[in-house]
Design a protein around this motif. Structure first.
Motif, PDB file in Angstrom:
ATOM      1  N   VAL A   1       0.886  -1.032  -0.055  1.00  0.00           N
ATOM      2  CA  VAL A   1       0.057   0.073  -0.005  1.00  0.00           C
ATOM      3  C   VAL A   1       0.811   1.205  -0.057  1.00  0.00           C
TER       4      VAL A   1
ATOM      5  N   LEU B   1      -9.538  -1.182   2.272  1.00  0.00           N
ATOM      6  CA  LEU B   1      -8.968  -0.076   1.661  1.00  0.00           C
ATOM      7  C   LEU B   1      -9.721   1.147   1.803  1.00  0.00           C
TER       8      LEU B   1
ATOM      9  N   LEU C   1      -3.136  -0.021  -3.826  1.00  0.00           N
ATOM     10  CA  LEU C   1      -3.003  -1.199  -3.412  1.00  0.00           C
ATOM     11  C   LEU C   1      -2.471  -2.011  -4.739  1.00  0.00           C
TER      12      LEU C   1
END
Length: 143
Positions: free
Chosen positions: A27, A61, A40
């Motif tokens: 990330v 996320l 990501l």
């Protein structure tokens, strides 16, 4: 909605203190005109049995990206009170996913944030979240 141009952004490693997020893959974070962008690059734990990005990975996320937007709007810690994710297309586990997050409105106690997830030039998901400013811990002299 067409994806923004992410090639002009300067991505740097995102914090590594979130075990769930780091377990999903690599990330990175960058700032844009309206907020922040998380990228990501999926690892094997972010992939479902069908070979697509797991919806839970996308939701995680979004939760982190929108939290970061709320935290910036409050200039203090926040906690998620609601998160609504809409999946628009299956995510390809072999391509980077970009989540663009921004705070829409922040009051004294609650902030509303939105996000859009893009991959391969198209939007694959969108989310709205509400975040509550974290209360300061009680002072040691409080009863």
């Amino acid at each position: 909605m067409q994806a923004p141009d992410f090639t002009q952004l300067c991505f740097r490693p995102f914090r590594e203190d979130d075990a769930l997020l780091t377990s999903l893959g690599t990330v990175c974070v960058a700032s844009n005109r309206t907020g922040l962008v998380l990228r990501l690059d999926c690892g094997p734990t972010a992939v479902n049995p069908g070979g697509f990005i797991h919806g839970g990975a996308t939701a995680a996320l979004f939760d982190v990206a929108l939290y970061e937007a709320a935290k910036a709007a409050f200039a203090s810690e926040a906690v998620t009170s609601a998160l609504d994710v809409k999946f628009l297309a299956a995510g390809n586990a072999k391509s980077s996913v970009y989540v663009v997050a921004q705070s829409v409105k922040a009051g004294r106690i609650m902030a509303t944030c939105t996000g859009s997830a893009f991959q391969d030039g198209r939007m694959i998901a969108c989310a709205t979240g509400q975040f509550v400013r974290e209360a300061a811990p009680p002072s040691p002299t409080s009863p």
